[in-house]
Write a protein that holds these residues in place. Sequence first.
Motif, short mmCIF file in Angstrom:
data_model
loop_
_atom_site.label_atom_id
_atom_site.label_comp_id
_atom_site.label_asym_id
_atom_site.label_seq_id
_atom_site.Cartn_x
_atom_site.Cartn_y
_atom_site.Cartn_z
N LEU A 1 0.83 -1.21 0.00
CA LEU A 1 0.00 0.00 0.00
C LEU A 1 0.86 1.26 0.00
O LEU A 1 0.52 2.25 -0.65
CB LEU A 1 -0.94 0.00 1.20
N ALA A 2 1.99 1.23 0.72
CA ALA A 2 2.91 2.37 0.70
C ALA A 2 3.42 2.63 -0.71
O ALA A 2 3.51 3.78 -1.16
CB ALA A 2 4.07 2.13 1.65
N THR A 3 3.74 1.56 -1.43
CA THR A 3 4.22 1.68 -2.81
C THR A 3 3.12 2.24 -3.71
O THR A 3 3.37 3.12 -4.55
CB THR A 3 4.68 0.31 -3.34
N PHE A 4 1.90 1.75 -3.53
CA PHE A 4 0.76 2.23 -4.32
C PHE A 4 0.49 3.70 -4.05
O PHE A 4 0.33 4.51 -4.98
CB PHE A 4 -0.47 1.39 -3.99
N TYR A 5 0.42 4.07 -2.76
CA TYR A 5 0.17 5.47 -2.40
C TYR A 5 1.25 6.39 -2.96
O TYR A 5 0.96 7.46 -3.49
CB TYR A 5 0.14 5.62 -0.88
N SER A 6 2.51 5.97 -2.84
CA SER A 6 3.62 6.83 -3.23
C SER A 6 3.83 6.87 -4.74
O SER A 6 3.88 7.95 -5.34
CB SER A 6 4.89 6.36 -2.53
N ASN A 7 3.94 5.70 -5.36
CA ASN A 7 4.32 5.63 -6.78
C ASN A 7 3.16 5.83 -7.74
O ASN A 7 3.35 6.34 -8.85
CB ASN A 7 4.98 4.29 -7.07
N VAL A 8 1.96 5.41 -7.34
CA VAL A 8 0.80 5.50 -8.23
C VAL A 8 -0.04 6.75 -7.95
O VAL A 8 -0.34 7.53 -8.84
CB VAL A 8 -0.07 4.24 -8.14
N ILE A 9 -0.42 6.93 -6.67
CA ILE A 9 -1.27 8.07 -6.31
C ILE A 9 -0.45 9.36 -6.19
O ILE A 9 -0.93 10.44 -6.50
CB ILE A 9 -2.02 7.79 -4.99
N GLY A 10 0.80 9.26 -5.73
CA GLY A 10 1.64 10.45 -5.59
C GLY A 10 1.57 11.08 -4.22
O GLY A 10 1.84 12.28 -4.07
N LEU A 11 1.25 10.29 -3.19
CA LEU A 11 1.21 10.80 -1.83
C LEU A 11 2.59 10.70 -1.20
O LEU A 11 3.33 9.75 -1.46
CB LEU A 11 0.19 10.01 -1.01
N PRO A 12 2.96 11.66 -0.35
CA PRO A 12 4.32 11.67 0.20
C PRO A 12 4.51 10.67 1.33
O PRO A 12 3.57 10.31 2.04
CB PRO A 12 4.45 13.10 0.74
N ILE A 13 5.75 10.20 1.48
CA ILE A 13 6.15 9.40 2.63
C ILE A 13 6.87 10.35 3.59
O ILE A 13 7.79 11.05 3.20
CB ILE A 13 7.08 8.25 2.21
N GLY A 14 6.42 10.38 4.82
CA GLY A 14 7.02 11.30 5.79
C GLY A 14 6.16 12.54 5.97
O GLY A 14 4.94 12.48 5.88
N LYS A 15 6.80 13.67 6.20
CA LYS A 15 6.08 14.90 6.50
C LYS A 15 5.19 15.34 5.33
O LYS A 15 5.54 15.15 4.17
CB LYS A 15 7.07 16.02 6.85
N LYS A 16 4.05 15.95 5.68
CA LYS A 16 3.06 16.36 4.68
C LYS A 16 3.05 17.88 4.47
O LYS A 16 2.05 18.44 4.03
CB LYS A 16 1.67 15.89 5.10
N ARG A 17 4.17 18.53 4.77
CA ARG A 17 4.23 19.99 4.71
C ARG A 17 3.86 20.52 3.33
O ARG A 17 3.20 21.56 3.19
CB ARG A 17 5.62 20.48 5.10
N PHE A 18 4.27 19.82 2.28
CA PHE A 18 4.02 20.31 0.92
C PHE A 18 3.03 19.42 0.18
O PHE A 18 3.03 19.36 -1.05
CB PHE A 18 5.34 20.39 0.15
#
Length: 217
Positions: free
Chosen positions: A73-90
């Motif tokens: 799910l981390a791979t899907f969120y990050s690589n496919v959806i484009g959600l950040p890993i770690g801080k969400k400042r930007f």
Amino acid sequence: ELAEDIGIHVGDGSLYKYNSGNLHYGFLYSGNVLEKEYIEYIIKLKKKLYNLSKIRKYKYGNELRFIFHSLALATFYSNVIGLPIGKKRFIDVPNVIKENTDEKIITSFLRGLIDTDFGLILRNKYGKIYPSLEGTSISRDLIISVSELFSRLEIPFNLSLDIRRFDKRTKKYYVINKIIIQGYKRINKVIRKIGFSNTKYKKRMMGLGRFEFGGTL
């Protein structure tokens, strides 16, 4: 359902990685203990979407939290959806939402975001209750992108960008950005077009009489 889940994560989710001999990816979500029903709703949604089995719930002060781990799910969120890993400042609204022309996708994303990261403010003006639905973020891009989605739905709003606030605890200034939907007429448009999955809004609104909720909880 996926669009709503993305909105939930943008609003309240945390995706982080840590190394305890092996690299792990963890997810954390939380809400007030009074929002137990909504927390269970999120857990049920995630299990349906991602076939998750190991989810741990626990109380932390006046919060109810749940966590789980998933490299897939981390791979899907990050690589496919484009959600950040770690801080969400930007953090920003993912392109899969911004570039979508399906109004149902847009409203589902906004519902997840509003349910987790907006607040209903009831102010007393001249003896009358004046409601305001407000979302706040340190991410300027997120608030601007959300305002563009509201514009596409023809829901009026006000923007307040780059607001400087002083934190007495840290003795530092920080900057926040806000989107504000004021008044019964505008909020009723949110109810009709987007709706809520989190019953905290309905519970607060039902007693005021001017919101367009049908039936009971």
